[in-house]
Design a protein around this motif. Structure first.
Motif, PDB file in Angstrom:
ATOM      1  N   ALA A 108       0.785  -1.209  -0.031  1.00  0.00           N
ATOM      2  CA  ALA A 108      -0.158   0.035  -0.004  1.00  0.00           C
ATOM      3  C   ALA A 108       0.996   1.455   0.024  1.00  0.00           C
ATOM      4  CB  ALA A 108      -1.012   0.263   1.154  1.00  0.00           C
ATOM      5  N   GLY A 109       0.194   2.446  -0.655  1.00  0.00           N
ATOM      6  CA  GLY A 109       1.224   3.559  -0.638  1.00  0.00           C
ATOM      7  C   GLY A 109       0.719   4.521   0.627  1.00  0.00           C
ATOM      8  N   PHE A 110      -0.671   4.544   0.809  1.00  0.00           N
ATOM      9  CA  PHE A 110      -1.003   5.069   2.104  1.00  0.00           C
ATOM     10  C   PHE A 110      -2.037   4.371   2.312  1.00  0.00           C
ATOM     11  CE2 PHE A 110      -2.899   7.496  -1.779  1.00  0.00           C
ATOM     12  CZ  PHE A 110      -4.286   7.718  -1.203  1.00  0.00           C
ATOM     13  N   VAL A 111      -2.454   5.101   3.862  1.00  0.00           N
ATOM     14  CA  VAL A 111      -3.574   4.665   4.423  1.00  0.00           C
ATOM     15  C   VAL A 111      -4.476   5.802   4.927  1.00  0.00           C
ATOM     16  CG1 VAL A 111      -2.247   4.466   6.611  1.00  0.00           C
ATOM     17  CG2 VAL A 111      -4.509   3.404   6.544  1.00  0.00           C
ATOM     18  N   CYS A 112      -5.853   5.897   4.646  1.00  0.00           N
ATOM     19  CA  CYS A 112      -6.550   7.081   5.062  1.00  0.00           C
ATOM     20  C   CYS A 112      -7.673   6.500   6.101  1.00  0.00           C
ATOM     21  CB  CYS A 112      -7.076   7.642   3.966  1.00  0.00           C
ATOM     22  SG  CYS A 112      -8.113   6.690   2.827  1.00  0.00           S
ATOM     23  N   GLY A 135     -11.260   0.145  -0.081  1.00  0.00           N
ATOM     24  CA  GLY A 135      -9.516   0.167  -0.281  1.00  0.00           C
ATOM     25  C   GLY A 135      -9.080  -0.612  -1.580  1.00  0.00           C
ATOM     26  N   GLY A 136      -7.868  -0.747  -1.596  1.00  0.00           N
ATOM     27  CA  GLY A 136      -7.155  -1.495  -2.944  1.00  0.00           C
ATOM     28  C   GLY A 136      -7.123  -0.637  -3.955  1.00  0.00           C
ATOM     29  N   ASP A 141     -11.430   6.072  -8.523  1.00  0.00           N
ATOM     30  CA  ASP A 141     -12.268   6.837  -7.594  1.00  0.00           C
ATOM     31  C   ASP A 141     -11.712   8.133  -7.381  1.00  0.00           C
ATOM     32  OD1 ASP A 141     -14.375   4.578  -6.746  1.00  0.00           O
ATOM     33  OD2 ASP A 141     -12.564   3.721  -7.138  1.00  0.00           O
ATOM     34  N   LEU A 142     -10.400   8.137  -6.942  1.00  0.00           N
ATOM     35  CA  LEU A 142      -9.650   9.355  -6.779  1.00  0.00           C
ATOM     36  C   LEU A 142      -9.793  10.598  -8.035  1.00  0.00           C
ATOM     37  CD1 LEU A 142      -6.567   8.305  -4.786  1.00  0.00           C
ATOM     38  CD2 LEU A 142      -8.197  10.211  -3.916  1.00  0.00           C
ATOM     39  N   HIS A 187       0.023   2.289  -6.372  1.00  0.00           N
ATOM     40  CA  HIS A 187      -0.201   1.411  -5.212  1.00  0.00           C
ATOM     41  C   HIS A 187      -1.653   1.308  -4.874  1.00  0.00           C
ATOM     42  CE1 HIS A 187       4.266   1.834  -4.427  1.00  0.00           C
ATOM     43  NE2 HIS A 187       4.383   3.223  -4.823  1.00  0.00           N
ATOM     44  N   PRO A 188      -1.948   0.212  -4.258  1.00  0.00           N
ATOM     45  CA  PRO A 188      -3.202  -0.032  -3.618  1.00  0.00           C
ATOM     46  C   PRO A 188      -3.222   0.877  -2.516  1.00  0.00           C
ATOM     47  CG  PRO A 188      -1.793  -1.639  -3.381  1.00  0.00           C
ATOM     48  CD  PRO A 188      -0.960  -1.109  -4.154  1.00  0.00           C
ATOM     49  N   VAL A 189      -4.240   1.168  -1.901  1.00  0.00           N
ATOM     50  CA  VAL A 189      -4.654   2.046  -0.634  1.00  0.00           C
ATOM     51  C   VAL A 189      -5.474   1.535   0.289  1.00  0.00           C
ATOM     52  CG1 VAL A 189      -5.748   4.285   0.146  1.00  0.00           C
ATOM     53  CG2 VAL A 189      -4.552   4.251  -1.984  1.00  0.00           C
TER      54      VAL A 189
END
Length: 309
Positions: A108-112, A135-136, A141-142, A187-189
């Motif tokens: 994962a690149g980041f977690v929110c 996630g993923g 979506d972004l 990256h996944p998130v």
């Protein structure tokens, strides 16, 4: 060397800093806090002299929020980084929770996480913002602005910036959205529904970079053209890219009309007109449709009834 670096850009708001710094220290057991003073001309330096547990960096020339964040990034030593605006607050233990999430998801690149919305006096409004997504892969979506995320709610793997570059200083107010899209392309998130921060909602008269939403969202519509040139977007068909642009511009216009309804209800007529004009510039066909203004009137009446009660 600390595991996490918290970067706090600031300009001309020294009275808010102690609370933000204290919240950062309460959010993790292993952090460094870097305060980047973006050429303040007040007593910010003296306030920072009295704060323990921070690295203070003063810029002699104002570089804007993105520029100050980049300076903090280049000076950071943590494996993970997070950005905290000087008027927002991290919740206790929130960074440690996000570190655990990233260590459990090494790709994962980041977690929110979620954000608790608050007024200018830090009183919760009752609203909580979080991505309604598992996630993923959240790239599309972004890109369509259908994934509400802000620096306050994220912890980012620092090595991602080596792959996608620093924040774009020319994207005033939307540099965070731009960098999240570029990271999510590769990256996944990880998404968690736990609240991790208290977001101080801007008003048109507040001295916050996010106060002028009309200008920011017009900038987002322009930057969308550039983001659609990313390799992953270019791999899609022209029809798919047009559909993404259409949905994103619809969302931007609807957001501005919703903001206008709230501002009319609050008597902020100038800001409301700017938002309506912004919606017309981004997506005139959607902004002039009768249903848009019927919805606007309905929201206005609802807001008034809520205020009166």
């Amino acid at each position: 060397m600390s595991k996490v670096t918290v970067i706090i850009p600031t300009h001309g708001r020294p009275d808010l800093l102690p609370r933000a710094v204290a919240s950062a220290h309460a959010a993790s057991t292993d952090i460094e806090v870097i305060v980047v003073d973006d050429a303040s001309t007040d007593h910010t330096a003296s306030v920072c002299d009295g704060l323990s547990g921070i690295r203070y960096i003063r810029l002699e020339r104002n570089q804007g929020v993105a520029g100050a964040r980049n300076v903090g990034l280049l000076e950071s030593t943590g494996k993970y980084v997070t950005f905290l605006d000087d008027d927002d607050l991290r919740l206790p233990g929130s960074i440690d929770l996000q570190v655990q999430a990233l260590e459990e998801n090494p790709a994962a690149g980041f977690v929110c996480g979620a954000m608790i919305m608050a007024d200018q006096n830090y009183q919760p409004t009752g609203e909580v913002s979080f991505p309604r997504h598992r996630g993923g892969d959240v790239f599309w979506d972004l890109l369509e602005l259908d994934f509400p995320v802000m620096p306050l709610s994220t912890l980012i793997r620092k090595e991602c910036f080596l792959r996608v570059g620093l924040l774009n200083q020319h994207l005033r107010g939307i540099d965070d959205w731009d960098i999240f899209v570029r990271i999510a392309e590769r990256h996944p998130v990880v998404v968690m529904d736990t609240p991790v921060g208290l977001y101080r909602c801007p008003t048109p008269s507040a001295a916050q970079g996010s106060s002028d939403r009309a200008a920011q969202l017009r900038g987002a519509a322009r930057q969308l053209t550039q983001l659609l040139k990313l390799p992953r977007a270019q791999a899609a068909t022209p029809g798919q890219r047009r559909a993404v642009r259409r949905r994103a511009n619809n969302r931007l216009a609807d957001t501005l009309l919703w903001n206008a309804a709230r501002q009319f209800a609050g008597g902020e007529l100038g800001a409301a007109y700017r938002n309506i004009l912004g919606a017309l510039r981004i997506n005139p066909l959607r902004a002039i449709r009768p249903r848009a203004y019927k919805n606007l009137a309905g929201r206005l009446l609802l807001n008034r009834s809520v205020i009166q009660t």
